[in-house]
Design a protein around this motif. Structure first.
Motif, PDB file in Angstrom:
ATOM      1  N   ARG A 269     -44.309  80.664 -70.606  1.00 38.60           N
ATOM      2  CA  ARG A 269     -44.932  79.447 -71.127  1.00 38.60           C
ATOM      3  C   ARG A 269     -44.219  78.984 -72.389  1.00 38.60           C
TER       4      ARG A 269
ATOM      5  N   ARG B 226     -42.393  75.331 -72.970  1.00 40.94           N
ATOM      6  CA  ARG B 226     -42.679  74.454 -74.119  1.00 40.94           C
ATOM      7  C   ARG B 226     -41.401  74.177 -74.901  1.00 40.94           C
TER       8      ARG B 226
ATOM      9  N   GLN C 222     -39.457  71.557 -73.133  1.00 42.07           N
ATOM     10  CA  GLN C 222     -40.096  70.245 -73.274  1.00 42.07           C
ATOM     11  C   GLN C 222     -39.820  69.629 -74.641  1.00 42.07           C
TER      12      GLN C 222
ATOM     13  N   TRP D 106     -58.673  66.960 -76.023  1.00 41.17           N
ATOM     14  CA  TRP D 106     -57.463  66.729 -75.238  1.00 41.17           C
ATOM     15  C   TRP D 106     -56.618  67.993 -75.103  1.00 41.17           C
ATOM     16  N   ARG D 107     -56.953  69.024 -75.872  1.00 35.76           N
ATOM     17  CA  ARG D 107     -56.126  70.237 -75.865  1.00 35.76           C
ATOM     18  C   ARG D 107     -56.465  71.122 -74.667  1.00 35.76           C
ATOM     19  N   ARG D 108     -56.271  70.581 -73.521  1.00 37.08           N
ATOM     20  CA  ARG D 108     -56.464  71.351 -72.302  1.00 37.08           C
ATOM     21  C   ARG D 108     -55.290  71.049 -71.374  1.00 37.08           C
ATOM     22  N   GLU D 109     -55.018  71.975 -70.493  1.00 34.52           N
ATOM     23  CA  GLU D 109     -53.855  71.836 -69.616  1.00 34.52           C
ATOM     24  C   GLU D 109     -54.096  70.745 -68.585  1.00 34.52           C
ATOM     25  N   LEU D 110     -53.138  69.837 -68.473  1.00 34.79           N
ATOM     26  CA  LEU D 110     -53.233  68.767 -67.491  1.00 34.79           C
ATOM     27  C   LEU D 110     -52.911  69.298 -66.096  1.00 34.79           C
ATOM     28  N   PRO D 111     -53.530  68.735 -65.065  1.00 35.96           N
ATOM     29  CA  PRO D 111     -53.190  69.163 -63.703  1.00 35.96           C
ATOM     30  C   PRO D 111     -51.769  68.718 -63.356  1.00 35.96           C
ATOM     31  N   PRO D 112     -51.101  69.431 -62.453  1.00 34.61           N
ATOM     32  CA  PRO D 112     -49.751  69.016 -62.038  1.00 34.61           C
ATOM     33  C   PRO D 112     -49.764  67.596 -61.488  1.00 34.61           C
TER      34      PRO D 112
ATOM     35  N   ASP E  74     -53.001  60.256 -67.918  1.00 38.17           N
ATOM     36  CA  ASP E  74     -53.315  61.571 -68.495  1.00 38.17           C
ATOM     37  C   ASP E  74     -54.440  61.475 -69.519  1.00 38.17           C
TER      38      ASP E  74
ATOM     39  N   LEU F 181     -58.104  63.296 -69.434  1.00 42.17           N
ATOM     40  CA  LEU F 181     -58.589  64.124 -70.528  1.00 42.17           C
ATOM     41  C   LEU F 181     -59.911  63.613 -71.071  1.00 42.17           C
TER      42      LEU F 181
END
Length: 255
Positions: free
Chosen positions: A138, A142, A145, A191-197, A243, A247
């Motif tokens: 992970r 990051r 990115q 908003w600090r959560r993992e977005l779905p693919p 996105d 969220l």
């Protein structure tokens, strides 16, 4: 055990960081010889390039919990090119800021394109190496990115200068959206959560660098560069909007 692997990989990160600084130093020396600009501009170029690479190397050396692997080594190598793009910016922007020119010269556009193209193309290599060697982490994702985000910001500034500043300020939004989103995380902690693919997100993110690099090519008419960049920005805004909507819906428990 992962922490031990991370600690053991730190010397490799330091070694690769040192090699990256040596490579960038050589590239900056060539820039010093070839660029016909004032010494303060060259100093700004060197400092900006070193600052970008320094931030990259620092993030690898200070990493905790996950190992530094082969894919990270590729990303560090790519970051040398990104740092060189950063070093080229003051050379092209200085005449514009001094109002000695309306747009940067073609040679500068070609130089940014020549350095930025391999930096963009190598983006897929580090992920392939991570999967091939079973070393995906992970932290490495990051790291990749963030290097991508810096390259996109630098290219957007370069394209804005080619199209014509200050009127083309909107181009910089392409590179700034990532950082605006990070700022939004501070304002909206949910908003600090993992977005779905999302295939749409991946495709849109992938074409941004290609569009910006194409817009830098002097053979491409400025009008066509503007059109392509507007389309790229519109797609990116839709991607971020999707996105943020997801969220917000999850933050309110609507889905």
């Amino acid at each position: 055990m992962p922490l031990a692997r991370s600690t053991g990989s730190r010397p490799s990160a330091r070694r690769d960081g040192l090699l990256a600084f040596v490579a960038l130093g050589g590239a900056l020396a060539v820039l010093l010889l070839l660029a016909d600009v004032a010494l303060p501009v060259l100093m700004a170029s060197g400092l900006l390039g070193l600052a970008v690479l320094g931030a990259v190397v620092r993030s690898t050396v200070r990493r905790r919990g996950e190992p530094y692997g082969p894919a990270d080594r590729v990303t560090v190598g790519r970051s040398v090119l990104v740092a060189l793009v950063a070093a080229l910016l003051p050379v092209g922007l200085a005449p514009l800021l001094a109002q000695d020119a309306a747009r940067p010269v073609d040679a500068w556009c070609w130089a940014v394109f020549a350095v930025g193209l391999p930096a963009w193309l190598l983006d897929g290599i580090d992920g392939w190496v991570a999967r091939r060697t079973g070393s995906a982490t992970r932290a490495g994702a990051r790291f990749d990115q963030e290097v991508d985000a810096v390259l996109l910001l630098l290219l957007s500034v370069a394209v804005a200068s080619r199209i014509g500043l200050p009127e083309a300020w909107w181009v910089v939004v392409i590179g700034a959206l990532r950082y605006l989103f990070l700022l939004g995380l501070r304002v909206r902690p949910p908003w600090r959560r993992e977005l779905p693919p999302s295939s749409y997100r991946r495709v849109v993110a992938g074409i941004q660098g290609g569009v910006l690099l194409g817009a830098l090519v002097p053979l491409i008419p400025v009008a066509l560069a503007v059109t392509a960049t507007v389309v790229a920005l519109a797609l990116l805004l839709v991607s971020f909007g999707r996105d943020v909507r997801w969220l917000e819906r999850n933050a309110r428990g609507l889905s």
